[in-house]
Design a protein around this motif. Sequence first.
Motif, PDB file in Angstrom:
ATOM      1  N   UNK A 316      80.794  60.124 -13.748  1.00  0.00           N
ATOM      2  CA  UNK A 316      81.882  59.941 -12.982  1.00  0.00           C
ATOM      3  C   UNK A 316      83.291  59.391 -13.571  1.00  0.00           C
ATOM      4  N   UNK A 317      84.141  59.946 -13.616  1.00  0.00           N
ATOM      5  CA  UNK A 317      85.155  59.350 -14.129  1.00  0.00           C
ATOM      6  C   UNK A 317      85.739  58.313 -13.183  1.00  0.00           C
ATOM      7  N   UNK A 318      85.947  56.867 -13.663  1.00  0.00           N
ATOM      8  CA  UNK A 318      85.790  55.844 -13.085  1.00  0.00           C
ATOM      9  C   UNK A 318      87.367  55.561 -13.062  1.00  0.00           C
ATOM     10  N   UNK A 319      88.312  56.256 -13.411  1.00  0.00           N
ATOM     11  CA  UNK A 319      89.731  55.885 -13.618  1.00  0.00           C
ATOM     12  C   UNK A 319      89.933  55.990 -11.746  1.00  0.00           C
ATOM     13  N   UNK A 320      88.733  56.712 -11.098  1.00  0.00           N
ATOM     14  CA  UNK A 320      89.667  56.714  -9.722  1.00  0.00           C
ATOM     15  C   UNK A 320      88.319  56.202  -9.174  1.00  0.00           C
ATOM     16  N   UNK A 321      88.636  55.418  -8.794  1.00  0.00           N
ATOM     17  CA  UNK A 321      87.374  54.262  -7.922  1.00  0.00           C
ATOM     18  C   UNK A 321      86.704  55.014  -7.373  1.00  0.00           C
ATOM     19  N   UNK A 322      86.825  55.997  -6.412  1.00  0.00           N
ATOM     20  CA  UNK A 322      86.209  56.029  -5.344  1.00  0.00           C
ATOM     21  C   UNK A 322      84.417  56.852  -5.996  1.00  0.00           C
ATOM     22  N   UNK A 323      85.097  57.850  -6.748  1.00  0.00           N
ATOM     23  CA  UNK A 323      84.574  58.590  -7.969  1.00  0.00           C
ATOM     24  C   UNK A 323      82.714  57.772  -8.515  1.00  0.00           C
ATOM     25  N   UNK A 324      82.031  58.371  -8.598  1.00  0.00           N
ATOM     26  CA  UNK A 324      80.648  57.949  -8.726  1.00  0.00           C
ATOM     27  C   UNK A 324      80.179  56.855  -7.814  1.00  0.00           C
ATOM     28  N   UNK A 325      79.055  56.367  -7.935  1.00  0.00           N
ATOM     29  CA  UNK A 325      78.744  55.444  -7.256  1.00  0.00           C
ATOM     30  C   UNK A 325      79.219  54.389  -7.036  1.00  0.00           C
ATOM     31  N   UNK A 326      79.376  53.228  -5.918  1.00  0.00           N
ATOM     32  CA  UNK A 326      80.698  52.172  -5.611  1.00  0.00           C
ATOM     33  C   UNK A 326      79.534  50.773  -4.808  1.00  0.00           C
ATOM     34  N   UNK A 327      80.136  50.104  -5.153  1.00  0.00           N
ATOM     35  CA  UNK A 327      79.607  48.879  -4.072  1.00  0.00           C
ATOM     36  C   UNK A 327      80.407  48.651  -3.081  1.00  0.00           C
ATOM     37  N   UNK A 328      80.659  48.405  -2.108  1.00  0.00           N
ATOM     38  CA  UNK A 328      81.166  48.233  -1.170  1.00  0.00           C
ATOM     39  C   UNK A 328      81.416  46.848  -0.802  1.00  0.00           C
ATOM     40  N   UNK A 329      82.966  46.082  -0.522  1.00  0.00           N
ATOM     41  CA  UNK A 329      82.136  44.443   0.271  1.00  0.00           C
ATOM     42  C   UNK A 329      81.422  43.992   1.487  1.00  0.00           C
ATOM     43  N   UNK A 330      81.599  45.570   2.228  1.00  0.00           N
ATOM     44  CA  UNK A 330      80.838  45.952   3.922  1.00  0.00           C
ATOM     45  C   UNK A 330      79.376  45.298   3.557  1.00  0.00           C
ATOM     46  N   UNK A 331      79.494  46.986   2.375  1.00  0.00           N
ATOM     47  CA  UNK A 331      77.247  46.496   1.960  1.00  0.00           C
ATOM     48  C   UNK A 331      77.059  44.989   1.546  1.00  0.00           C
ATOM     49  N   UNK A 332      77.901  44.756   0.442  1.00  0.00           N
ATOM     50  CA  UNK A 332      77.263  43.200  -0.019  1.00  0.00           C
ATOM     51  C   UNK A 332      77.303  42.008   1.480  1.00  0.00           C
ATOM     52  N   UNK A 333      78.599  42.355   2.045  1.00  0.00           N
ATOM     53  CA  UNK A 333      77.913  41.435   3.505  1.00  0.00           C
ATOM     54  C   UNK A 333      76.903  41.448   4.442  1.00  0.00           C
ATOM     55  N   UNK A 334      76.174  43.067   4.376  1.00  0.00           N
ATOM     56  CA  UNK A 334      75.674  43.030   5.109  1.00  0.00           C
ATOM     57  C   UNK A 334      73.805  42.252   4.072  1.00  0.00           C
ATOM     58  N   UNK A 388      73.489  30.166  13.446  1.00  0.00           N
ATOM     59  CA  UNK A 388      74.176  31.556  12.830  1.00  0.00           C
ATOM     60  C   UNK A 388      75.287  31.823  12.529  1.00  0.00           C
ATOM     61  N   UNK A 389      75.399  32.354  13.119  1.00  0.00           N
ATOM     62  CA  UNK A 389      77.001  32.911  13.778  1.00  0.00           C
ATOM     63  C   UNK A 389      77.958  31.821  13.170  1.00  0.00           C
ATOM     64  N   UNK A 390      77.705  30.216  13.496  1.00  0.00           N
ATOM     65  CA  UNK A 390      79.075  30.373  12.389  1.00  0.00           C
ATOM     66  C   UNK A 390      79.376  30.143  11.661  1.00  0.00           C
ATOM     67  N   UNK A 391      77.982  30.222  10.102  1.00  0.00           N
ATOM     68  CA  UNK A 391      78.685  30.536   9.314  1.00  0.00           C
ATOM     69  C   UNK A 391      78.185  32.543   8.735  1.00  0.00           C
ATOM     70  N   UNK A 392      77.984  32.827   9.551  1.00  0.00           N
ATOM     71  CA  UNK A 392      78.339  34.720   9.781  1.00  0.00           C
ATOM     72  C   UNK A 392      80.135  34.153   9.804  1.00  0.00           C
ATOM     73  N   UNK A 393      81.084  33.874  10.701  1.00  0.00           N
ATOM     74  CA  UNK A 393      81.964  33.863  11.273  1.00  0.00           C
ATOM     75  C   UNK A 393      82.678  33.023  10.139  1.00  0.00           C
ATOM     76  N   UNK A 394      82.507  32.322   9.141  1.00  0.00           N
ATOM     77  CA  UNK A 394      82.743  31.428   8.008  1.00  0.00           C
ATOM     78  C   UNK A 394      83.218  32.209   7.237  1.00  0.00           C
ATOM     79  N   UNK A 395      81.624  33.216   6.526  1.00  0.00           N
ATOM     80  CA  UNK A 395      81.423  33.550   5.627  1.00  0.00           C
ATOM     81  C   UNK A 395      82.387  34.441   5.488  1.00  0.00           C
ATOM     82  N   UNK A 396      82.744  35.957   6.537  1.00  0.00           N
ATOM     83  CA  UNK A 396      82.880  36.518   6.695  1.00  0.00           C
ATOM     84  C   UNK A 396      84.429  37.172   5.544  1.00  0.00           C
ATOM     85  N   UNK A 397      85.264  35.801   5.133  1.00  0.00           N
ATOM     86  CA  UNK A 397      86.286  35.679   4.712  1.00  0.00           C
ATOM     87  C   UNK A 397      86.129  35.718   3.212  1.00  0.00           C
ATOM     88  N   UNK A 398      84.835  35.256   3.027  1.00  0.00           N
ATOM     89  CA  UNK A 398      84.581  35.436   1.125  1.00  0.00           C
ATOM     90  C   UNK A 398      84.263  36.327   1.268  1.00  0.00           C
TER      91      UNK A 398
END
Length: 411
Positions: A316-334, A388-398
């Motif tokens: 995978x040519x990682x000079x372009x971030x979309x190539x190959x497999x990548x982590x997303x902030x959305x996936x890590x948050x999940x 739970x959702x107090x924590x969720x709402x506060x954690x999103x920005x990280x």
Amino acid sequence: MLNIKHILFDFFIDKGLSEETASFLNMIALLLGVIIVVFAIDYVTKRFLWRFSSAVAKRTKTNFDNILIDNRLPRNVAHIVPLIILIEFVPQIFTDFEFAESIIAKTLKVIGIVLTISIIRSILKSIKDYLKTITHYRDKPIDSYIQVFMIFAWLIGIFSGIAILTGISFFKFATTLGAASAIIILIFKDTILGFVASIQVSINDMVRIGDWITFEKYGADGDVIEINLATVKVQNWDKTITTIPTYALISDSFKNWRGMQSSGGRRIKRSVIIKVSTIKFLEAEDIEKLKKIQLVSKYIEHKTKEINKYNEAHGADKSVLINGVNLTNFGVFRKYLQTYIENHSAINKDMTLMVRQLEPTPQGIPMEIYAFSKDQKWENYEFIIGDIFDHVLAAVKYFDLEIYELALGKH
């Protein structure tokens, strides 16, 4: 039996009164005398039966006899003796007044019917109260069955009373009444429907006393406190009482929360909407920053090794971030939320537990937490969700994510 027909008649004749006046005064005197005796016997009988039944109740292990006393069975039974005395002596008291004798004799027989129904009622109420002390029957609609028996008892009593007053035999009166059965069915339609509904509710175990039900059609949301022949009473959470027709339980749709209460958990199903514009692939510096979050640090390290291995194997040519497999902030948050929920002390780990991404909406992508709290009590349940959702709402920005907020225009 003692003959008292003319016990004072001769006395009044000797005093120079006419036969008609002597007969009338004789009747009045006898009537007053018998009434005094009857009241005295009634009082003595009541006291005796009450003391006797109380003494027996104290010696027995069951509380059924105590319930019989509370429902006035001894008191009602005590009235039988005075009533029998009155019925026996009425023909002698009114021996010279046949018309009055006939009316009073019939009246006393009707009173006898009412007394019999009162005794039956005391017994049935005692059975109902006793069964409610037994755990197996406490949540059953016993009131409905007792009411049905009482309705039949009153119908038979009323028909018997009318038959006595009119001089028509009970069988002939009941036969005549059968012709008007269609009208009777129409009058007692709700009662019949309620009875059938009570049987179905009991057999199918649809509702028990103490169940939490939600019946939107009738605005009911709370605990069932009473099930009887005609109505079901629900005490709502604001302490108001909603009355629902019993037959509505089988003709309309309602929600019974008993399954949730007996499952050991109460469902949490709530989401936050993430703005699509804030979702991105993670670069090296983003990954290093997120590794500091303890709940996902091991996951990120493991996942990064897998991704690097895969990308190298596939060139995978990682000079372009979309190539190959990548982590997303959305996936890590999940993954972070999943781990957070799994480690939360108030969540039932033996029931379904997941954090999932729902179908995108015009506002963004919902991230839903689906789990069950251990505590089912309403106020505690709401506190757990809030925590739970107090924590969720506060954690999103990280995770460099943002939650959708509707922007209102200024007026």
